[in-house]
Design an enzyme around this catalytic site. Sequence first.
Site, PDB file in Angstrom:
ATOM      1  N   CYS A   1      64.767  25.544  20.900  1.00  0.00           N
ATOM      2  CA  CYS A   1      63.652  26.443  20.559  1.00  0.00           C
ATOM      3  C   CYS A   1      62.515  26.313  21.554  1.00  0.00           C
ATOM      4  CB  CYS A   1      63.139  26.203  19.142  1.00  0.00           C
ATOM      5  SG  CYS A   1      64.365  26.471  17.898  1.00  0.00           S
TER       6      CYS A   1
ATOM      7  N   HIS B   1      57.231  24.556  21.480  1.00  0.00           N
ATOM      8  CA  HIS B   1      58.312  25.053  20.618  1.00  0.00           C
ATOM      9  C   HIS B   1      58.030  26.534  20.339  1.00  0.00           C
ATOM     10  CE1 HIS B   1      60.562  25.509  16.817  1.00  0.00           C
ATOM     11  NE2 HIS B   1      61.231  24.442  17.162  1.00  0.00           N
TER      12      HIS B   1
ATOM     13  N   GLN C   1      56.384  16.692  15.866  1.00  0.00           N
ATOM     14  CA  GLN C   1      57.111  15.551  16.439  1.00  0.00           C
ATOM     15  C   GLN C   1      56.257  14.297  16.559  1.00  0.00           C
ATOM     16  OE1 GLN C   1      60.251  15.510  16.769  1.00  0.00           O
ATOM     17  NE2 GLN C   1      60.831  17.657  16.872  1.00  0.00           N
TER      18      GLN C   1
ATOM     19  N   LYS D   1      61.037  16.467   8.851  1.00  0.00           N
ATOM     20  CA  LYS D   1      61.201  15.611  10.029  1.00  0.00           C
ATOM     21  C   LYS D   1      60.685  14.199   9.763  1.00  0.00           C
ATOM     22  CE  LYS D   1      60.689  19.453  13.276  1.00  0.00           C
ATOM     23  NZ  LYS D   1      62.032  19.669  13.804  1.00  0.00           N
TER      24      LYS D   1
ATOM     25  N   ASP E   1      50.122  20.861  17.172  1.00  0.00           N
ATOM     26  CA  ASP E   1      51.423  20.945  16.514  1.00  0.00           C
ATOM     27  C   ASP E   1      51.925  19.509  16.380  1.00  0.00           C
ATOM     28  OD1 ASP E   1      54.127  20.934  16.019  1.00  0.00           O
ATOM     29  OD2 ASP E   1      54.628  22.509  17.461  1.00  0.00           O
TER      30      ASP E   1
HETATM   31  N1  PMP Z   1      57.048  22.279  16.755  1.00  0.00           N
HETATM   32  C1  PMP Z   1      57.813  21.302  17.248  1.00  0.00           C
HETATM   33  C2  PMP Z   1      57.290  20.454  18.368  1.00  0.00           C
HETATM   34  C3  PMP Z   1      59.082  21.071  16.712  1.00  0.00           C
HETATM   35  O1  PMP Z   1      59.844  20.102  17.202  1.00  0.00           O
HETATM   36  C4  PMP Z   1      59.528  21.870  15.638  1.00  0.00           C
HETATM   37  C5  PMP Z   1      60.904  21.668  15.029  1.00  0.00           C
HETATM   38  N2  PMP Z   1      61.928  21.480  15.949  1.00  0.00           N
HETATM   39  C6  PMP Z   1      58.683  22.864  15.163  1.00  0.00           C
HETATM   40  C7  PMP Z   1      57.446  23.033  15.736  1.00  0.00           C
HETATM   41  C8  PMP Z   1      59.078  23.739  14.028  1.00  0.00           C
HETATM   42  O2  PMP Z   1      59.303  22.989  12.891  1.00  0.00           O
HETATM   43  P1  PMP Z   1      59.871  23.679  11.585  1.00  0.00           P
HETATM   44  O3  PMP Z   1      61.199  24.269  11.974  1.00  0.00           O
HETATM   45  O4  PMP Z   1      60.007  22.562  10.624  1.00  0.00           O
HETATM   46  O5  PMP Z   1      58.907  24.717  11.192  1.00  0.00           O
END
Ligand code: PMP
Length: 405
Positions: free
Chosen positions: A360, A117, A197, A220, A194
């Site tokens: 993203c 991401h 997910q 999430k 990270d």
């Molecule tokens: N890493 C991953 C794998 C994600 O899916 C996301 C959110 N789509 C993020 C980081 C970023 O999360 P946040 O927008 O809550 O900071």
Amino acid sequence: MNCDFRTDFPIFSKYPEMVYLDNAATTQKPRQVNEAVTRFYEEANANPLRGVYDLSVKATEAYESAREKVANLIGAKDASEIIFTRNTTEALNLIAYSYGLSHLHEGDEIVITIMEHHSNILPWQMVARQTGAKLVYMMIDKEGRISPEEIETKITDRTKIVSIGYVSNVMGVLNPVEAVIKKAHSVGAIAIVDGAQSTPHMKVDVTELDCDFYALSGHKMLAPMGIGALYGKMKLLLEMPPFLTGGEMIEYVEQQSATFAEVPHKFEAGTVNAGGAVGLGAAIDYINSIGLDYIEKREAELVKYMIERMGELPYIEIIGGSKPCDHHGIVTFMVKDVHPHDVASILDEQHVCIRAGHHCAQPLLKFLGVNATDRASVYFYNTEEEIDRFIDALTKVRGYLGYGA
Ligand code: PMP
């Protein structure tokens, strides 16, 4: 199957027509979480960590109890190793600014994967730019897998930081984080996971994983937006400089200098999001009441059903692994001849919410040779009936645009 808990989510009765399949972006919130936040503001609201009066002590206790719940959920030995952040993005930036800028030098390498991401790419680009370190990518095969050779050859004696998503928010694939962490440690690098997910969907144990840092987002996993957490090994947190500075994170302040508060408060500058933290604590209680084993099993059933039903439509291409078990709650796909945004708009007309775009993860999409995709993502509260509605809506997409089946 018993889906009684759907009645815990007020949004589903407000929009009975809606099929919500954008859970990887954010989940819906149960009444228990909303009520815990309201209760905090109605019964315990004061600035935590500041006052000595009873109400402030109550606020502090509520905030610190949420920290304990996060620690227990992810298997951290000591609640002080949990730092509250706004989200995963802020947690990863904290590591980059604090650990990254103070430890990396020209010639060092930071290793991530091509499927990260943007939150796990941009902070490392910044560290590389400012320190002269190099950002190195582990590549994947068509199914989204990182091979053992890729781990072996990309993580070298030059590597100082390895950062990897546990579950990809595009491919849904579960990454071999244990092998990556082991290899990182064997060359003296730190390993960051990270967990945006993974945390909502499966049991995680940071002590067993032996990762150095682990980031998660509350929104999430049923909690309010604006609260997340970073786990860090105490040994590292103690030696790291603060990320943000100001109120709350100090011990003493002189005109020209300051000493800092103990970990974790050293990393929590300014008034904290206590209501959010309480909401995250309530979300963890809710998740525990259902059980992560059940959640993982139920999501696997839903994804299997979704992939089987999508297989009935020959004009759909699923991105990533060929088996349902390759997709952890997330199915990314393309509809032949139709732009992903058009697919999502046509589904929206039928009250089906899915995500379209680059998710993203632009370097990944470029690697896959596409500009955008559609993504359907489930949580334990989704049902087979909703998946049928999603499939039904999908069957209409090409017809709406004048294509044959
Ligand atoms: N890493 C991953 C794998 C994600 O899916 C996301 C959110 N789509 C993020 C980081 C970023 O999360 P946040 O927008 O809550 O900071």
